[in-house]
Scaffold this active site. Structure first.
Site, PDB file in Angstrom:
ATOM      1  N   CYS A 113       0.818  -1.230   0.000  1.00 10.80           N
ATOM      2  CA  CYS A 113       0.000   0.000   0.000  1.00 10.80           C
ATOM      3  C   CYS A 113       0.846   1.272   0.000  1.00 10.80           C
ATOM      4  O   CYS A 113       0.352   2.346  -0.341  1.00 10.80           O
ATOM      5  CB  CYS A 113      -0.934  -0.002   1.203  1.00 10.80           C
ATOM      6  SG  CYS A 113      -1.958  -1.465   1.273  1.00 10.80           S
ATOM      7  N   HIS A 253      -3.651   6.924   2.989  1.00  6.25           N
ATOM      8  CA  HIS A 253      -4.025   5.640   2.390  1.00  6.25           C
ATOM      9  C   HIS A 253      -5.375   5.237   2.971  1.00  6.25           C
ATOM     10  O   HIS A 253      -5.593   5.317   4.182  1.00  6.25           O
ATOM     11  CB  HIS A 253      -2.953   4.605   2.744  1.00  6.25           C
ATOM     12  CG  HIS A 253      -3.342   3.207   2.423  1.00  6.25           C
ATOM     13  ND1 HIS A 253      -3.930   2.867   1.232  1.00  6.25           N
ATOM     14  CD2 HIS A 253      -3.246   2.063   3.135  1.00  6.25           C
ATOM     15  CE1 HIS A 253      -4.168   1.569   1.221  1.00  6.25           C
ATOM     16  NE2 HIS A 253      -3.769   1.059   2.376  1.00  6.25           N
ATOM     17  N   ASN A 283      -9.996  -0.486   0.163  1.00  8.73           N
ATOM     18  CA  ASN A 283      -8.539  -0.397   0.142  1.00  8.73           C
ATOM     19  C   ASN A 283      -8.026  -0.851  -1.230  1.00  8.73           C
ATOM     20  O   ASN A 283      -8.098  -2.033  -1.551  1.00  8.73           O
ATOM     21  CB  ASN A 283      -7.976  -1.283   1.265  1.00  8.73           C
ATOM     22  CG  ASN A 283      -6.457  -1.259   1.332  1.00  8.73           C
ATOM     23  OD1 ASN A 283      -5.800  -0.744   0.442  1.00  8.73           O
ATOM     24  ND2 ASN A 283      -5.914  -1.832   2.390  1.00  8.73           N
TER      25      ASN A 283
HETATM   26  N1  ACO Z   1     -18.157  -9.455   9.334  1.00  8.04           N
HETATM   27  C1  ACO Z   1     -18.540  -9.779  10.581  1.00  8.04           C
HETATM   28  N2  ACO Z   1     -17.661 -10.142  11.537  1.00  8.04           N
HETATM   29  C2  ACO Z   1     -16.358 -10.173  11.207  1.00  8.04           C
HETATM   30  C3  ACO Z   1     -15.894  -9.852   9.912  1.00  8.04           C
HETATM   31  C4  ACO Z   1     -16.851  -9.482   8.949  1.00  8.04           C
HETATM   32  N3  ACO Z   1     -16.529  -9.149   7.692  1.00  8.04           N
HETATM   33  N4  ACO Z   1     -14.547  -9.969   9.881  1.00  8.04           N
HETATM   34  C5  ACO Z   1     -14.169 -10.352  11.112  1.00  8.04           C
HETATM   35  N5  ACO Z   1     -15.248 -10.486  11.914  1.00  8.04           N
HETATM   36  C6  ACO Z   1     -15.293 -10.864  13.319  1.00  8.04           C
HETATM   37  C7  ACO Z   1     -14.065 -11.641  13.759  1.00  8.04           C
HETATM   38  O1  ACO Z   1     -14.217 -13.018  13.454  1.00  8.04           O
HETATM   39  C8  ACO Z   1     -14.058 -11.363  15.227  1.00  8.04           C
HETATM   40  O2  ACO Z   1     -15.009 -12.195  15.854  1.00  8.04           O
HETATM   41  P1  ACO Z   1     -14.706 -12.841  17.319  1.00  8.04           P
HETATM   42  O3  ACO Z   1     -14.571 -11.649  18.237  1.00  8.04           O
HETATM   43  O4  ACO Z   1     -15.902 -13.663  17.544  1.00  8.04           O
HETATM   44  O5  ACO Z   1     -13.433 -13.604  17.150  1.00  8.04           O
HETATM   45  C9  ACO Z   1     -14.581  -9.932  15.350  1.00  8.04           C
HETATM   46  O6  ACO Z   1     -15.268  -9.687  14.117  1.00  8.04           O
HETATM   47  C10 ACO Z   1     -13.501  -8.897  15.547  1.00  8.04           C
HETATM   48  O7  ACO Z   1     -12.456  -9.125  14.582  1.00  8.04           O
HETATM   49  P2  ACO Z   1     -11.164  -8.220  14.529  1.00  8.04           P
HETATM   50  O8  ACO Z   1     -10.238  -8.765  13.466  1.00  8.04           O
HETATM   51  O9  ACO Z   1     -10.618  -8.031  15.898  1.00  8.04           O
HETATM   52  O10 ACO Z   1     -11.823  -6.845  14.021  1.00  8.04           O
HETATM   53  P3  ACO Z   1     -11.160  -5.424  13.884  1.00  8.04           P
HETATM   54  O11 ACO Z   1     -11.929  -4.443  14.649  1.00  8.04           O
HETATM   55  O12 ACO Z   1      -9.664  -5.467  14.087  1.00  8.04           O
HETATM   56  O13 ACO Z   1     -11.417  -5.086  12.337  1.00  8.04           O
HETATM   57  C11 ACO Z   1     -10.178  -5.052  10.280  1.00  8.04           C
HETATM   58  C12 ACO Z   1     -10.858  -5.915  11.342  1.00  8.04           C
HETATM   59  C13 ACO Z   1     -11.225  -4.211   9.619  1.00  8.04           C
HETATM   60  C14 ACO Z   1      -9.491  -5.946   9.252  1.00  8.04           C
HETATM   61  C15 ACO Z   1      -9.127  -4.118  10.947  1.00  8.04           C
HETATM   62  O14 ACO Z   1      -8.350  -4.881  11.825  1.00  8.04           O
HETATM   63  C16 ACO Z   1      -8.191  -3.430   9.964  1.00  8.04           C
HETATM   64  O15 ACO Z   1      -8.618  -2.581   9.197  1.00  8.04           O
HETATM   65  N6  ACO Z   1      -6.879  -3.696  10.041  1.00  8.04           N
HETATM   66  C17 ACO Z   1      -5.866  -2.945   9.288  1.00  8.04           C
HETATM   67  C18 ACO Z   1      -5.831  -3.252   7.833  1.00  8.04           C
HETATM   68  C19 ACO Z   1      -4.705  -2.508   7.182  1.00  8.04           C
HETATM   69  O16 ACO Z   1      -4.453  -1.351   7.425  1.00  8.04           O
HETATM   70  N7  ACO Z   1      -3.911  -3.178   6.336  1.00  8.04           N
HETATM   71  C20 ACO Z   1      -2.750  -2.546   5.767  1.00  8.04           C
HETATM   72  C21 ACO Z   1      -2.797  -2.392   4.350  1.00  8.04           C
HETATM   73  S1  ACO Z   1      -3.213  -3.839   3.428  1.00  8.04           S
HETATM   74  C22 ACO Z   1      -1.915  -4.182   2.310  1.00  8.04           C
HETATM   75  O17 ACO Z   1      -0.834  -3.778   2.485  1.00  8.04           O
HETATM   76  C23 ACO Z   1      -2.227  -5.043   1.119  1.00  8.04           C
END
Ligand code: ACO
Length: 326
Positions: A113, A253, A283
């Site tokens: 990214c 980003h 993203n």
């Molecule tokens: N729908 C419903 N529930 C979901 C979903 C979904 N799509 N995805 C995950 N959950 C659930 C999980 O299973 C988990 O359930 P549990 O508590 O029963 O285990 C719960 O939701 C919480 O999951 P988390 O992963 O802790 O959720 P979080 O608040 O961290 O959000 C997310 C996830 C959106 C992916 C976030 O962590 C994020 O944006 N991370 C950063 C991404 C990023 O910046 N990446 C860098 C660039 S990418 C690249 O370089 C290609």
């Protein structure tokens, strides 16, 4: 003093829109969950015939048209991508051929990214040194091909698109004021696409193990991103002796609205000074910042003399920023 200046931008988004409601039909998720946790409402998905160089071509044509330049006027093409058409030749060479940019050298740059800002860093250095005069920097991704459509934690995040910028030398007191690039390979396992390279090339086993899809430890990535981006933004402003209040626009980003809000809050920047389009595109990795930059320019959010901060964070891990004086 010689600087590099962005003289034109362009972007291209595939027509096909996939909404959160559409995703509710294929994985166990809801529009509310996706909107609340990410800020994304919909994303664009390339059609079956479109690869990264096709999207890059459209974005580049748009930038060239705005700059009133011909492809032969470009002497270097840098394409930032992690979803290129094929391992080789580079997507940059394929783009060069499509454009007919015969005078240009061309290469790809892989920094996930952060790739587009890494590209600006390289182009800036080459222009300042006098080695290149006019550089096309493109971020292009078709991540939908590498998304695991059974994995609700990642398939909701990504979209396809491309953005481009043309840089040239200037002696004016504006343009790229500074660029900053960083990486930490110790955290490589937070976001990766493990298959398809020399470690696990394509085999029946690699396909069964889904090694050709993006794997991400989202929550851990989120925490590192918030900490890192705030530090990155502060350092960039400090180096240029700029107070956050002097910033006209932050173009981050577009990975997660909560990460963007946290960065703005820590800088004391009101959200009106932050450019957002995550709701429409999700993203788009290396394409995210140049698409946003182009939309900001097109919607008259950039005025002469404005200080504009670009920043990104992604797989590698990598992170990068650029301060522009528009
Ligand atoms: N729908 C419903 N529930 C979901 C979903 C979904 N799509 N995805 C995950 N959950 C659930 C999980 O299973 C988990 O359930 P549990 O508590 O029963 O285990 C719960 O939701 C919480 O999951 P988390 O992963 O802790 O959720 P979080 O608040 O961290 O959000 C997310 C996830 C959106 C992916 C976030 O962590 C994020 O944006 N991370 C950063 C991404 C990023 O910046 N990446 C860098 C660039 S990418 C690249 O370089 C290609």
């Amino acid at each position: 003093m010689l600087r590099a200046k962005i003289i034109a931008t362009g972007s291209y988004l595939p027509e096909h829109i996939v909404t959160n409601r559409d995703l509710e039909k294929i994985v166990d998720t809801t529009d509310d969950w996706i909107t609340e946790r990410t800020g994304i409402k919909e994303r664009r998905i390339a059609n079956d015939c479109q690869a990264a160089s096709d999207l890059a071509y459209e974005a580049s044509l748009s930038a060239l048209k705005k700059a009133q330049l011909k492809p032969k006027d470009i002497d270097l093409i840098i394409v930032a991508t992690i979803s290129g058409d094929m391992p080789f030749p580079s997507t940059a060479c394929l783009l060069q051929a499509k454009l007919g940019a015969k005078q240009a050298a061309a290469f790809d740059l892989g920094a996930a990214c952060s790739g587009f800002i890494y590209g600006l860093h390289v182009a800036n250095g080459l222009i300042r040194s006098g080695m290149h005069q006019r550089v096309l920097v493109v971020g292009t991704e078709v991540l939908s091909r590498f998304t695991d459509w059974d994995d609700r934690s990642t398939c909701i995040l990504f979209g396809d698109g491309a953005g481009a910028a043309i840089l040239e030398a200037t002696r004016e007191k504006r343009g790229i004021m500074s660029t900053h690039i960083y990486s930490d390979g110790n955290l490589a396992d937070l976001i990766m696409l493990p298959g398809g390279g020399s470690r696990s090339c394509c085999s029946r086993e690699s396909i069964l193990k889904k090694l050709h899809h993006i794997k991400m430890k989202g929550n851990e990535t989120f925490k590192v991103a918030v900490r890192t981006l705030e530090e990155l933004a502060s350092t960039t402003l400090e180096v240029n002796s700029i107070d956050p209040s002097q910033l006209s626009l932050l173009i981050p980003h577009q990975a997660n609205l909560r990460i963007i809000q946290a960065t703005a809050r820590r800088l004391g920047l009101p959200m009106e000074k932050v450019f957002l389009n995550i709701e429409k595109y999700g993203n788009t990795s290396a394409a995210s910042v140049p698409i946003a930059l182009d939309e900001a320019a097109e919607s008259c959010r950039l005025n002469d003399g404005d200080y504009v901060l670009l920043e990104a964070f992604g797989g590698g891990l990598t992170w990068a920023s650029a301060l522009l004086r528009w």
